[in-house]
Design a protein around this motif. Sequence first.
Motif, PDB file in Angstrom:
ATOM      1  N   SER A   1       1.104  -0.853   0.458  1.00  0.00           N
ATOM      2  CA  SER A   1      -0.505   0.108   0.117  1.00  0.00           C
ATOM      3  C   SER A   1       0.817   1.514  -0.172  1.00  0.00           C
ATOM      4  CB  SER A   1      -1.040   0.071   1.486  1.00  0.00           C
ATOM      5  OG  SER A   1      -0.305   0.165   2.208  1.00  0.00           O
ATOM      6  N   VAL A   2       0.287   2.548  -0.052  1.00  0.00           N
ATOM      7  CA  VAL A   2       0.761   3.707  -0.377  1.00  0.00           C
ATOM      8  C   VAL A   2       1.572   4.076   0.704  1.00  0.00           C
ATOM      9  CG1 VAL A   2       0.986   5.746  -0.965  1.00  0.00           C
ATOM     10  CG2 VAL A   2       0.345   4.748  -2.929  1.00  0.00           C
ATOM     11  N   ALA A   3       0.072   3.640   2.095  1.00  0.00           N
ATOM     12  CA  ALA A   3       1.190   4.239   3.287  1.00  0.00           C
ATOM     13  C   ALA A   3       1.927   3.709   3.910  1.00  0.00           C
ATOM     14  CB  ALA A   3      -0.091   4.501   3.721  1.00  0.00           C
ATOM     15  N   GLY A   4       1.676   2.314   3.683  1.00  0.00           N
ATOM     16  CA  GLY A   4       2.737   1.146   4.409  1.00  0.00           C
ATOM     17  C   GLY A   4       4.550   1.160   4.003  1.00  0.00           C
ATOM     18  N   ALA A   5       4.058   1.230   2.085  1.00  0.00           N
ATOM     19  CA  ALA A   5       5.400   1.828   1.593  1.00  0.00           C
ATOM     20  C   ALA A   5       6.680   2.822   1.544  1.00  0.00           C
ATOM     21  CB  ALA A   5       5.257   1.363  -0.028  1.00  0.00           C
ATOM     22  N   THR A   6       5.782   3.717   2.252  1.00  0.00           N
ATOM     23  CA  THR A   6       6.073   5.597   2.307  1.00  0.00           C
ATOM     24  C   THR A   6       6.395   4.962   3.906  1.00  0.00           C
ATOM     25  OG1 THR A   6       4.071   6.591   2.548  1.00  0.00           O
ATOM     26  CG2 THR A   6       5.468   6.254   0.715  1.00  0.00           C
ATOM     27  N   ALA A   7       5.776   4.822   4.713  1.00  0.00           N
ATOM     28  CA  ALA A   7       6.029   4.706   6.182  1.00  0.00           C
ATOM     29  C   ALA A   7       7.061   4.033   6.723  1.00  0.00           C
ATOM     30  CB  ALA A   7       4.963   4.712   7.160  1.00  0.00           C
ATOM     31  N   THR A   8       7.275   2.918   5.737  1.00  0.00           N
ATOM     32  CA  THR A   8       8.444   1.975   6.665  1.00  0.00           C
ATOM     33  C   THR A   8       9.781   2.235   5.487  1.00  0.00           C
ATOM     34  OG1 THR A   8       8.271   0.376   4.773  1.00  0.00           O
ATOM     35  CG2 THR A   8       7.431   0.103   7.295  1.00  0.00           C
ATOM     36  N   GLY A   9      10.203   3.583   4.459  1.00  0.00           N
ATOM     37  CA  GLY A   9      10.810   3.934   4.104  1.00  0.00           C
ATOM     38  C   GLY A   9      11.127   3.033   2.475  1.00  0.00           C
ATOM     39  N   THR A  10      10.442   2.711   2.078  1.00  0.00           N
ATOM     40  CA  THR A  10      10.464   1.556   0.938  1.00  0.00           C
ATOM     41  C   THR A  10      11.178   2.613  -0.333  1.00  0.00           C
ATOM     42  OG1 THR A  10       8.775   0.022   1.224  1.00  0.00           O
ATOM     43  CG2 THR A  10       9.536   0.427  -0.765  1.00  0.00           C
ATOM     44  N   HIS A  11      12.024   2.171  -0.655  1.00  0.00           N
ATOM     45  CA  HIS A  11      13.399   3.166  -1.854  1.00  0.00           C
ATOM     46  C   HIS A  11      13.101   1.311  -3.065  1.00  0.00           C
ATOM     47  CE1 HIS A  11      16.160   0.377  -0.880  1.00  0.00           C
ATOM     48  NE2 HIS A  11      15.645   0.645   0.239  1.00  0.00           N
TER      49      HIS A  11
ATOM     50  N   HIS B   1      16.141  -0.626   7.685  1.00  0.00           N
ATOM     51  CA  HIS B   1      14.922  -0.444   6.939  1.00  0.00           C
ATOM     52  C   HIS B   1      13.711  -0.472   7.398  1.00  0.00           C
ATOM     53  CE1 HIS B   1      11.478  -1.014   4.183  1.00  0.00           C
ATOM     54  NE2 HIS B   1      12.238  -0.612   3.244  1.00  0.00           N
ATOM     55  N   TRP B   2      13.244   0.320   8.055  1.00  0.00           N
ATOM     56  CA  TRP B   2      12.513   0.251   9.315  1.00  0.00           C
ATOM     57  C   TRP B   2      11.417  -1.157   9.040  1.00  0.00           C
ATOM     58  CZ3 TRP B   2      13.185   2.559  13.182  1.00  0.00           C
ATOM     59  CH2 TRP B   2      14.151   3.350  13.253  1.00  0.00           C
ATOM     60  N   GLY B   3      11.101  -1.584   7.462  1.00  0.00           N
ATOM     61  CA  GLY B   3      10.087  -2.708   7.607  1.00  0.00           C
ATOM     62  C   GLY B   3      11.354  -3.805   7.308  1.00  0.00           C
ATOM     63  N   LYS B   4      12.320  -3.861   7.952  1.00  0.00           N
ATOM     64  CA  LYS B   4      12.978  -5.644   7.647  1.00  0.00           C
ATOM     65  C   LYS B   4      13.800  -5.275   8.903  1.00  0.00           C
ATOM     66  CE  LYS B   4      12.848  -4.852   2.700  1.00  0.00           C
ATOM     67  NZ  LYS B   4      13.451  -4.631   1.392  1.00  0.00           N
ATOM     68  N   ARG B   5      14.032  -6.797   8.951  1.00  0.00           N
ATOM     69  CA  ARG B   5      14.528  -7.438  10.346  1.00  0.00           C
ATOM     70  C   ARG B   5      15.766  -6.323  10.751  1.00  0.00           C
ATOM     71  NH1 ARG B   5      12.111 -11.689  12.594  1.00  0.00           N
ATOM     72  NH2 ARG B   5      10.638 -13.156  11.393  1.00  0.00           N
ATOM     73  N   HIS B   6      16.035  -6.196  11.798  1.00  0.00           N
ATOM     74  CA  HIS B   6      16.713  -6.095  12.509  1.00  0.00           C
ATOM     75  C   HIS B   6      16.817  -5.333  13.892  1.00  0.00           C
ATOM     76  CE1 HIS B   6      14.810  -2.001  13.955  1.00  0.00           C
ATOM     77  NE2 HIS B   6      14.193  -1.981  13.085  1.00  0.00           N
ATOM     78  N   PHE B   7      18.144  -5.582  15.312  1.00  0.00           N
ATOM     79  CA  PHE B   7      17.762  -6.283  15.939  1.00  0.00           C
ATOM     80  C   PHE B   7      18.679  -4.844  17.056  1.00  0.00           C
ATOM     81  CE2 PHE B   7      19.315  -9.336  14.024  1.00  0.00           C
ATOM     82  CZ  PHE B   7      18.229 -10.504  14.078  1.00  0.00           C
ATOM     83  N   GLN B   8      18.208  -3.302  16.879  1.00  0.00           N
ATOM     84  CA  GLN B   8      18.677  -2.141  16.864  1.00  0.00           C
ATOM     85  C   GLN B   8      17.587  -1.726  18.068  1.00  0.00           C
ATOM     86  OE1 GLN B   8      21.278  -0.741  16.695  1.00  0.00           O
ATOM     87  NE2 GLN B   8      21.742  -1.740  14.654  1.00  0.00           N
TER      88      GLN B   8
END
Length: 432
Positions: free
Chosen positions: A112-122, A384-391
């Motif tokens: 979705s437009v909202a989800g893609a932008t909210a997570t910084g998709t590029h 990336h805010w939509g992908k796994r990390h441990f921060q």
Amino acid sequence: MTNSWVNWAGDQSCTPASIAEPSSPEDVAAVLAQAEANGHTVRVAGSGHSFTETVLTDGTLLRLNKLDKILHVDRATGLVRAEAGITLNAASNALHPLGLAFPNLGDIDVQSVAGATATGTHGTGSKLQNLSAALHSVELMLADGSRVELNEQTDPDGWRAARVNVGALGVVTAVTLQMVPSFVLEGVERPVPVEEVLADLDTYVEGNEHFEFYMFAHSPLAMTKRNNRVELPEQPRGKAMDWFSDILMTNYTFDALCRLTRSRPNLIPMVQRAAAYAGSYRRQVERSYKVFASPRLFRFTEMEYAIPREHSVDAIREIKEVAKHFDTPMPIEVRWVAPDDAFLSPAGGRETCYIAVHQYEGMNYEPYFRACERVFDRYNGRPHWGKRHFQTAETLRERYPEWDKFAEVRRRLDPKGRFTNAYIERVLGPVS
């Protein structure tokens, strides 16, 4: 029957107290009023393409898939008003006949437009910013049901926070997108030795509007992809060729090979070398969004980091070396984007190289991803805010010069912390 939600990858799920699918902003306001009355926190699900726990809630889950209409198009200025739940693909298909397109897209467009932008998709392109930079204005519904319009004129800090908001400010109900005249791309894919690419990296990155490559730990080849605008009519491939290339080879065959390596990890080097050679020459001349995006039919999980572009070569070599020591059949993906000024954009304020690592479903991702993250940390990487990390908020704060400005906007727009969950608390901290 329980209310349950599962993401696309199948590795994040929750059972909210209620799931709502509003079909108007008024419906959204009613759902928020009910959540307030019940003392529920609220999270919003887009298309489920995030690999993190960002959506998970035991309160109220909002799904915006019925808020999917284009509301207004100004062909002269390229400004398009759309509801937040429309997917990138649906928007592209609707706007192409009107002569408009997104300036850039990633390699999938079902979000979705909202989800893609909210997570910084590029996407990729050293002169092009991430998708959220196209947000000319954002309509945000707050916990009390009121709506605010955030843009550079009405609320500059709110706008810079809302463009990459991780769902922490409110419910995005509509956006105004700055689109560009539609265009045709020539996409050329061919294998080039990784070290040959790295030896002349700036020429590849600057010499193409969109340059990216995939590589495998156990192959010397990079599978390069160059997309450039051409003044040619689109040349759609036949359905049979599309199916053979995008579905049979890229999805079903690779999926079968990955499944084989899950039970026989000793085959990973051979499978990777074969896959790198098989991903050989391909040329496509087609409308932009059909070249940018391709289907993903097999499941995996992913980590992706944004690092300063000047560290590209060193970090790429290090990640390739790290990957040799773990059982994963999946490739490493490398892309470049221009800086922007959203407070929480991973590309904020710096020329950026994105490096993504993947793990096939059912295979252990954590040791591999943690080893990669140690490399990214050394280069001041931002996940990336939509992908796994441990921060955590503590480790991330110092990586974002305008972190405190985002926190101020969050306190102003969501003072009671209605739009939070455990993941948001971990990565952004509590509202207070």
